[in-house]
Design an enzyme around this catalytic site. Structure first.
Site, PDB file in Angstrom:
ATOM      1  N   SER A 244     -40.130  33.339 138.648  1.00 55.96           N
ATOM      2  CA  SER A 244     -40.095  33.713 140.063  1.00 55.96           C
ATOM      3  C   SER A 244     -39.723  35.168 140.311  1.00 55.96           C
ATOM      4  CB  SER A 244     -39.117  32.809 140.824  1.00 55.96           C
ATOM      5  OG  SER A 244     -37.837  32.837 140.221  1.00 55.96           O
TER       6      SER A 244
ATOM      7  N   ASP B  20     -31.663  34.553 148.296  1.00 54.27           N
ATOM      8  CA  ASP B  20     -31.670  33.136 148.661  1.00 54.27           C
ATOM      9  C   ASP B  20     -30.803  32.264 147.764  1.00 54.27           C
ATOM     10  OD1 ASP B  20     -33.094  33.212 146.337  1.00 54.27           O
ATOM     11  OD2 ASP B  20     -34.970  32.438 147.154  1.00 54.27           O
TER      12      ASP B  20
ATOM     13  N   HIS C 187     -32.638  34.454 143.901  1.00 52.47           N
ATOM     14  CA  HIS C 187     -33.436  35.664 143.735  1.00 52.47           C
ATOM     15  C   HIS C 187     -32.799  36.867 144.437  1.00 52.47           C
ATOM     16  CE1 HIS C 187     -36.096  32.046 143.693  1.00 52.47           C
ATOM     17  NE2 HIS C 187     -36.436  32.581 142.531  1.00 52.47           N
TER      18      HIS C 187
END
Length: 385
Positions: free
Chosen positions: A46, A352, A355
């Site tokens: 991610s 979040d 990240h």
């Protein structure tokens, strides 16, 4: 005195010309090393996913993308990722995700990263677990198919031919990697001890090296830019899931950062071995960990605040709750809410709970692009053979 004065000038002038010529030679050497990468091929999870997960599964909702794209853009951040800044520094367009079938342009490379990806095959995959089926082996298989099929499309001609990279781009391009943190997380969330996760690291690294060798031997890759993993013990999702973990002076979960550092040591040694095995290639090991940890250790020094608290989330101390994550609509205490973000992500480190914000990503890029955190210590634009 006059004779003495005359006699020393030729020596001085000689030294001056030696210095000038040496400087010119050094400038010429560095100028000749500047890389002109025509394409970038990225692999990871991610932290560098520009839309792979969104194309295959459920895309992130607003406020993801709010800062730069002003809409969700397949990235798990409020804006751009480190990989976006990397490609931008070469004047290349943002990388399209390989899995994205809509409006894609692969002329200057492709992004095979997907959120939740691991190096090794995970034991549980989406939808029956939290990890992506597109682990690193699969990403490399996709690259293999991409190389073959893209050249078939170019040879056929037509409207799609110019959307594919030229064949020589696969040998001249830059191969970037940012993966491994989810392998450690997979161990932690499978209730493995720190010692057990550490014991799994050599096998994880061996799998990583095997994929690099595959790219070198079978796909022609020669320039590799490899990020180590960040301080996983500084992320809110670790604090919430492992609240009893011993904290360091910064407030990060020390045992989990220790595992990350062990992973990084093994990764660095593997890169050194790859350099010996393939002397005609350029392998750059990039210490992302140290730069990211500095944001938690001295946030005010770099213009940040509340580094251990998520900007987008819901919860108490760390603004992170597993059942109410960024962008989700949930019912809490009988009231439906949509989990939103803080007012100013530009001064926050964590986006979040997992990240980083665009501001933190830009800070990291600015540091790594100089080569100050690389082994060998060369700038990004010189990371080729």
């Amino acid at each position: 005195m006059k004779i003495g004065s005359i006699s020393k000038y030729p020596i001085t002038l000689f030294c001056f010309f030696v210095l000038i010529s040496s400087s010119l030679r050094l400038s010429s050497v560095f100028a000749s090393k500047t890389c002109d990468f025509p394409a970038i091929f990225n692999f990871g999870a991610s932290s560098s996913d520009t839309g792979g997960f969104a194309a295959a599964f459920t895309p992130p909702n607003y406020p993801y993308g709010r800062t730069y794209f002003h809409m969700p853009a397949g990235r798990f951040s409020d804006g751009r990722l480190i990989i976006d800044f990397i490609v931008g520094s070469f004047g290349l367009p943002y990388l399209n995700a390989y899995l994205d079938s809509l409006g894609t342009n692969f002329t200057h490379g492709a992004n095979f990263a997907t959120a939740s990806s691991t190096i090794r095959l995970p034991k549980q995959i989406i939808p029956n677990g939290g990890f992506s089926p597109f682990y690193l082996d699969v990403q490399i298989d996709q690259l293999t198919q991409f190389k073959t099929r893209s050249q078939m499309i170019r040879a056929k001609g037509g409207v799609f031919a110019n959307l594919m990279p030229k064949e020589e781009y696969f040998s001249k391009g830059l191969y970037t990697f940012d993966i491994g943190q989810n392998d450690l997380g997979a161990g932690f969330f499978a209730n493995m001890s720190v010692e057990e996760v550490n014991a799994s690291v050599p096998d994880i690294i061996n799998k990583f090296s095997a994929n690099i060798k595959n790219i070198y031997n079978n796909l022609g890759g020669r320039s590799f830019w490899i990020h180590n993993t960040g301080p996983i013990g500084c992320l809110p999702y670790i604090f919430v899931n492992f609240p009893s973990a011993i904290k360091d002076s910064v407030g990060c979960a020390k045992p989990y950062n220790d595992v990350a550092q062990n992973f990084n040591l093994n990764l660095k040694n593997a890169v050194l071995q790859l350099r010996k095995d393939f002397p005609s290639a350029a392998f750059t090991y990039v210490d992302i960990y140290s730069i990211k940890y500095s944001l938690f250790k001295e946030p005010n020094k770099y213009g940040f605040e509340l580094p251990l608290v998520a900007c987008c989330g819901y919860g108490e101390k760390y603004n992170f709750t597993r059942g109410a994550q960024c962008g989700q609509s949930v019912v809490l205490n009988g009231i439906k809410i949509t989990v939103g973000s803080c007012d100013n992500p530009s001064v926050r480190v964590n986006w979040d709970g997992i990240h980083y914000t665009e501001a933190a990503n830009k800070f990291v890029f600015d540091q790594i692009s100089t080569g100050a955190f690389s082994d060998p210590p060369i700038p990004l634009k010189m990371a080729c053979q």
